[in-house]
Design a protein around this motif. Structure first.
Motif, mmCIF file in Angstrom:
data_model
loop_
_atom_site.group_PDB
_atom_site.id
_atom_site.type_symbol
_atom_site.label_atom_id
_atom_site.label_comp_id
_atom_site.label_asym_id
_atom_site.label_seq_id
_atom_site.Cartn_x
_atom_site.Cartn_y
_atom_site.Cartn_z
ATOM 1 N N GLY A 69 0.846 -1.190 0.000
ATOM 2 C CA GLY A 69 0.000 0.000 0.000
ATOM 3 C C GLY A 69 0.877 1.233 0.000
ATOM 4 O O GLY A 69 1.122 1.825 1.047
ATOM 5 N N ILE A 70 1.405 1.573 -1.160
ATOM 6 C CA ILE A 70 2.325 2.709 -1.275
ATOM 7 C C ILE A 70 1.904 3.606 -2.431
ATOM 8 O O ILE A 70 1.324 3.141 -3.407
ATOM 9 N N THR A 71 2.214 4.881 -2.292
ATOM 10 C CA THR A 71 1.912 5.824 -3.371
ATOM 11 C C THR A 71 3.134 6.655 -3.771
ATOM 12 O O THR A 71 3.117 7.287 -4.811
ATOM 13 N N LYS A 72 4.173 6.638 -2.953
ATOM 14 C CA LYS A 72 5.353 7.457 -3.243
ATOM 15 C C LYS A 72 6.375 6.739 -4.117
ATOM 16 O O LYS A 72 7.298 7.350 -4.623
ATOM 17 N N THR A 73 6.215 5.434 -4.271
ATOM 18 C CA THR A 73 7.109 4.591 -5.062
ATOM 19 C C THR A 73 6.234 3.738 -5.973
ATOM 20 O O THR A 73 5.137 3.348 -5.574
#
Length: 142
Positions: A69-73
């Motif tokens: 659950g990531i949005t920066k990578t």
């Protein structure tokens, strides 16, 4: 009939990869801990939580299941790194999957669930996740 999403949570060992941008990852970790699962957390945020790993290369051998659950990578790059370490089962949090992740779903060696919030399946009782689950079931998207 048990769905593949419900079946996913019957597994015993997980790595959860978070960057702190999706609150459901914290709740997922808490729920898996309550269920007695073996969990390793990789926190890619600027301020990792205590006892978290800070790079996917630190994930111990023997883990088969990853929740991302990531949005920066780009999550697809994390999937590729973890797959090279032997992880084959992935859950990519709702609205964090990308075109690159969708491309990886075609790999027959990987099982990748996309488009679903883990807490819709892990959450219990009357909560926003219970409401989400009710709506998804009524629309045939559970």
């Amino acid at each position: 009939m048990v769905t593949k999403q419900e079946e996913y949570w019957e597994k015993d060992n997980f790595v959860v990869v978070t960057d702190g941008t999706k609150p459901a990852m914290k709740w997922t970790i808490e729920e898996l801990n309550k269920r007695g699962k073996n969990i390793h957390v990789v926190d890619l945020s600027g301020k990792p939580v205590q006892n978290a790993l800070t790079d996917v290369s630190q994930v111990p051998k023997g883990i088969e299941n990853a929740i991302i659950g990531i949005t920066k990578t780009e999550p697809a790059r994390i999937i590729e790194k973890l797959a090279s370490m032997g992880i084959t089962n992935f859950w990519v949090h709702w609205k964090t999957d990308t075109c690159d992740v969708e491309h990886l779903t075609g790999d027959p060696k990987l099982s990748i669930i996309t488009g679903r919030c883990p807490m819709m399946y892990l959450g219990k009782g009357a909560s926003m996740h219970g409401f989400h689950r009710f709506i998804a079931r009524s629309m045939g998207k559970y």
